[in-house]
Design a protein around this motif. Structure first.
Motif, PDB file in Angstrom:
ATOM      1  N   SER A   5       0.058 -26.474 -25.859  1.00 45.66           N
ATOM      2  CA  SER A   5      -1.233 -27.139 -25.898  1.00 45.66           C
ATOM      3  C   SER A   5      -1.936 -26.803 -27.200  1.00 45.66           C
ATOM      4  CB  SER A   5      -2.094 -26.706 -24.707  1.00 45.66           C
ATOM      5  OG  SER A   5      -2.350 -25.326 -24.758  1.00 45.66           O
ATOM      6  N   ALA A   6      -2.675 -27.770 -27.694  1.00 46.68           N
ATOM      7  CA  ALA A   6      -3.463 -27.592 -28.921  1.00 46.68           C
ATOM      8  C   ALA A   6      -4.485 -28.705 -29.000  1.00 46.68           C
ATOM      9  CB  ALA A   6      -2.556 -27.619 -30.149  1.00 46.68           C
ATOM     10  N   ASP A   7      -5.683 -28.350 -29.415  1.00 52.36           N
ATOM     11  CA  ASP A   7      -6.750 -29.332 -29.630  1.00 52.36           C
ATOM     12  C   ASP A   7      -7.009 -30.215 -28.415  1.00 52.36           C
ATOM     13  OD1 ASP A   7      -7.031 -28.412 -32.282  1.00 52.36           O
ATOM     14  OD2 ASP A   7      -5.378 -29.699 -32.932  1.00 52.36           O
ATOM     15  N   GLY A   8      -6.947 -29.634 -27.210  1.00 55.70           N
ATOM     16  CA  GLY A   8      -7.240 -30.385 -25.996  1.00 55.70           C
ATOM     17  C   GLY A   8      -6.141 -31.314 -25.539  1.00 55.70           C
ATOM     18  N   ARG A   9      -4.979 -31.229 -26.148  1.00 55.79           N
ATOM     19  CA  ARG A   9      -3.846 -32.075 -25.786  1.00 55.79           C
ATOM     20  C   ARG A   9      -2.707 -31.177 -25.317  1.00 55.79           C
ATOM     21  NH1 ARG A   9      -2.672 -37.532 -27.728  1.00 55.79           N
ATOM     22  NH2 ARG A   9      -0.508 -37.993 -27.271  1.00 55.79           N
ATOM     23  N   ALA A  10      -2.014 -31.599 -24.263  1.00 62.04           N
ATOM     24  CA  ALA A  10      -0.935 -30.781 -23.713  1.00 62.04           C
ATOM     25  C   ALA A  10       0.361 -31.566 -23.620  1.00 62.04           C
ATOM     26  CB  ALA A  10      -1.315 -30.282 -22.330  1.00 62.04           C
ATOM     27  N   SER A  11       1.459 -30.855 -23.781  1.00 59.94           N
ATOM     28  CA  SER A  11       2.788 -31.382 -23.537  1.00 59.94           C
ATOM     29  C   SER A  11       3.251 -30.748 -22.230  1.00 59.94           C
ATOM     30  CB  SER A  11       3.716 -31.006 -24.692  1.00 59.94           C
ATOM     31  OG  SER A  11       5.007 -31.499 -24.463  1.00 59.94           O
ATOM     32  N   LEU A  12       3.625 -31.578 -21.263  1.00 61.17           N
ATOM     33  CA  LEU A  12       3.924 -31.115 -19.909  1.00 61.17           C
ATOM     34  C   LEU A  12       5.358 -31.442 -19.517  1.00 61.17           C
ATOM     35  CD1 LEU A  12       0.704 -32.847 -18.960  1.00 61.17           C
ATOM     36  CD2 LEU A  12       0.942 -30.395 -18.594  1.00 61.17           C
ATOM     37  N   ARG A  13       6.088 -30.435 -19.041  1.00 63.11           N
ATOM     38  CA  ARG A  13       7.463 -30.645 -18.583  1.00 63.11           C
ATOM     39  C   ARG A  13       7.412 -31.006 -17.098  1.00 63.11           C
ATOM     40  NH1 ARG A  13       9.461 -26.025 -19.819  1.00 63.11           N
ATOM     41  NH2 ARG A  13       9.355 -25.124 -17.752  1.00 63.11           N
ATOM     42  N   THR A  14       7.987 -32.150 -16.733  1.00 61.51           N
ATOM     43  CA  THR A  14       7.982 -32.628 -15.355  1.00 61.51           C
ATOM     44  C   THR A  14       9.397 -32.978 -14.927  1.00 61.51           C
ATOM     45  OG1 THR A  14       7.799 -35.016 -15.749  1.00 61.51           O
ATOM     46  CG2 THR A  14       5.752 -33.728 -15.890  1.00 61.51           C
ATOM     47  N   LEU A  15       9.572 -33.292 -13.654  1.00 56.60           N
ATOM     48  CA  LEU A  15      10.874 -33.741 -13.162  1.00 56.60           C
ATOM     49  C   LEU A  15      11.287 -35.066 -13.788  1.00 56.60           C
ATOM     50  CD1 LEU A  15      10.542 -32.962  -9.341  1.00 56.60           C
ATOM     51  CD2 LEU A  15      11.893 -31.730 -11.043  1.00 56.60           C
ATOM     52  N   LEU A  16      10.315 -35.831 -14.269  1.00 54.73           N
ATOM     53  CA  LEU A  16      10.591 -37.140 -14.863  1.00 54.73           C
ATOM     54  C   LEU A  16      10.828 -37.072 -16.362  1.00 54.73           C
ATOM     55  CD1 LEU A  16       7.897 -39.280 -13.024  1.00 54.73           C
ATOM     56  CD2 LEU A  16      10.251 -38.799 -12.335  1.00 54.73           C
ATOM     57  N   GLY A  17      10.525 -35.940 -16.970  1.00 54.94           N
ATOM     58  CA  GLY A  17      10.617 -35.793 -18.420  1.00 54.94           C
ATOM     59  C   GLY A  17       9.332 -35.180 -18.947  1.00 54.94           C
ATOM     60  N   THR A  18       9.154 -35.231 -20.239  1.00 52.87           N
ATOM     61  CA  THR A  18       7.969 -34.651 -20.859  1.00 52.87           C
ATOM     62  C   THR A  18       6.870 -35.703 -20.975  1.00 52.87           C
ATOM     63  OG1 THR A  18       9.313 -33.087 -22.095  1.00 52.87           O
ATOM     64  CG2 THR A  18       7.097 -33.478 -22.911  1.00 52.87           C
ATOM     65  N   LEU A  19       5.679 -35.345 -20.500  1.00 51.04           N
ATOM     66  CA  LEU A  19       4.518 -36.217 -20.600  1.00 51.04           C
ATOM     67  C   LEU A  19       3.444 -35.510 -21.419  1.00 51.04           C
ATOM     68  CD1 LEU A  19       4.190 -37.461 -16.895  1.00 51.04           C
ATOM     69  CD2 LEU A  19       5.290 -38.615 -18.809  1.00 51.04           C
ATOM     70  N   GLU A  20       2.569 -36.285 -22.001  1.00 46.54           N
ATOM     71  CA  GLU A  20       1.438 -35.762 -22.762  1.00 46.54           C
ATOM     72  C   GLU A  20       0.156 -36.031 -21.982  1.00 46.54           C
ATOM     73  OE1 GLU A  20       1.779 -34.251 -25.873  1.00 46.54           O
ATOM     74  OE2 GLU A  20       3.939 -34.440 -25.575  1.00 46.54           O
ATOM     75  N   SER A  21      -0.840 -35.143 -22.130  1.00 48.23           N
ATOM     76  CA  SER A  21      -2.127 -35.332 -21.477  1.00 48.23           C
ATOM     77  C   SER A  21      -3.253 -34.861 -22.385  1.00 48.23           C
ATOM     78  CB  SER A  21      -2.193 -34.559 -20.156  1.00 48.23           C
ATOM     79  OG  SER A  21      -3.483 -34.695 -19.572  1.00 48.23           O
ATOM     80  N   THR A  22      -4.388 -35.529 -22.275  1.00 49.81           N
ATOM     81  CA  THR A  22      -5.585 -35.100 -22.993  1.00 49.81           C
ATOM     82  C   THR A  22      -6.580 -34.453 -22.032  1.00 49.81           C
ATOM     83  OG1 THR A  22      -6.568 -37.287 -22.725  1.00 49.81           O
ATOM     84  CG2 THR A  22      -5.361 -36.871 -24.773  1.00 49.81           C
ATOM     85  N   HIS A  23      -6.156 -34.184 -20.793  1.00 49.00           N
ATOM     86  CA  HIS A  23      -7.023 -33.607 -19.758  1.00 49.00           C
ATOM     87  C   HIS A  23      -6.565 -32.198 -19.403  1.00 49.00           C
ATOM     88  CE1 HIS A  23      -9.219 -37.303 -18.950  1.00 49.00           C
ATOM     89  NE2 HIS A  23      -8.074 -37.930 -19.087  1.00 49.00           N
ATOM     90  N   LEU A  24      -6.476 -31.335 -20.367  1.00 46.16           N
ATOM     91  CA  LEU A  24      -5.931 -30.001 -20.144  1.00 46.16           C
ATOM     92  C   LEU A  24      -6.940 -29.020 -19.581  1.00 46.16           C
ATOM     93  CD1 LEU A  24      -3.549 -28.104 -20.434  1.00 46.16           C
ATOM     94  CD2 LEU A  24      -4.253 -27.672 -22.773  1.00 46.16           C
TER      95      LEU A  24
END
Length: 107
Positions: A5-24
């Protein structure tokens, strides 16, 4: 799991693959979280990070509804003006706007 995570953005590992979020929020890398993504937020996208098999398609004139297998869960995605009406048996790639991926506290 939050990978980074950096600058309010996160990279998330899920069962479906990697997703990005701005709601960290104030969650740290390594945290186990739950994600909420509304079905209408998913977009069929050839460059999408998530690839799921299509179980069935229903053509409804100006749109098609596709039922995808998301690790045993059924995900319905609607496609407006579909170039291909029936995607059953195909792998469908999806993307989602990071602003539509809501991060919730998990275990």
């Amino acid at each position: 799991t939050i990978e980074r995570s950096a600058d309010g953005r996160a990279s998330l590992r899920t069962l479906l693959g990697t997703l990005e979020s701005t709601h960290l929020g104030d969650r740290a890398a390594g945290s186990q979280v739950l994600l909420s993504v509304r079905t209408e937020a998913w977009t069929i996208d050839a460059a999408g990070a998530v690839a799921l098999p299509c179980l069935q398609s229903t053509y409804l004139g100006k749109l098609a509804q596709h039922e995808l297998d998301a690790s045993g869960l059924r995900l319905r995605v609607t496609e407006l003006n579909p170039p291909v009406a029936d995607r059953a048996g195909q792998t469908v790639r999806l993307s989602v706007d990071p602003a539509q991926v809501i991060v919730l506290d998990g275990e």
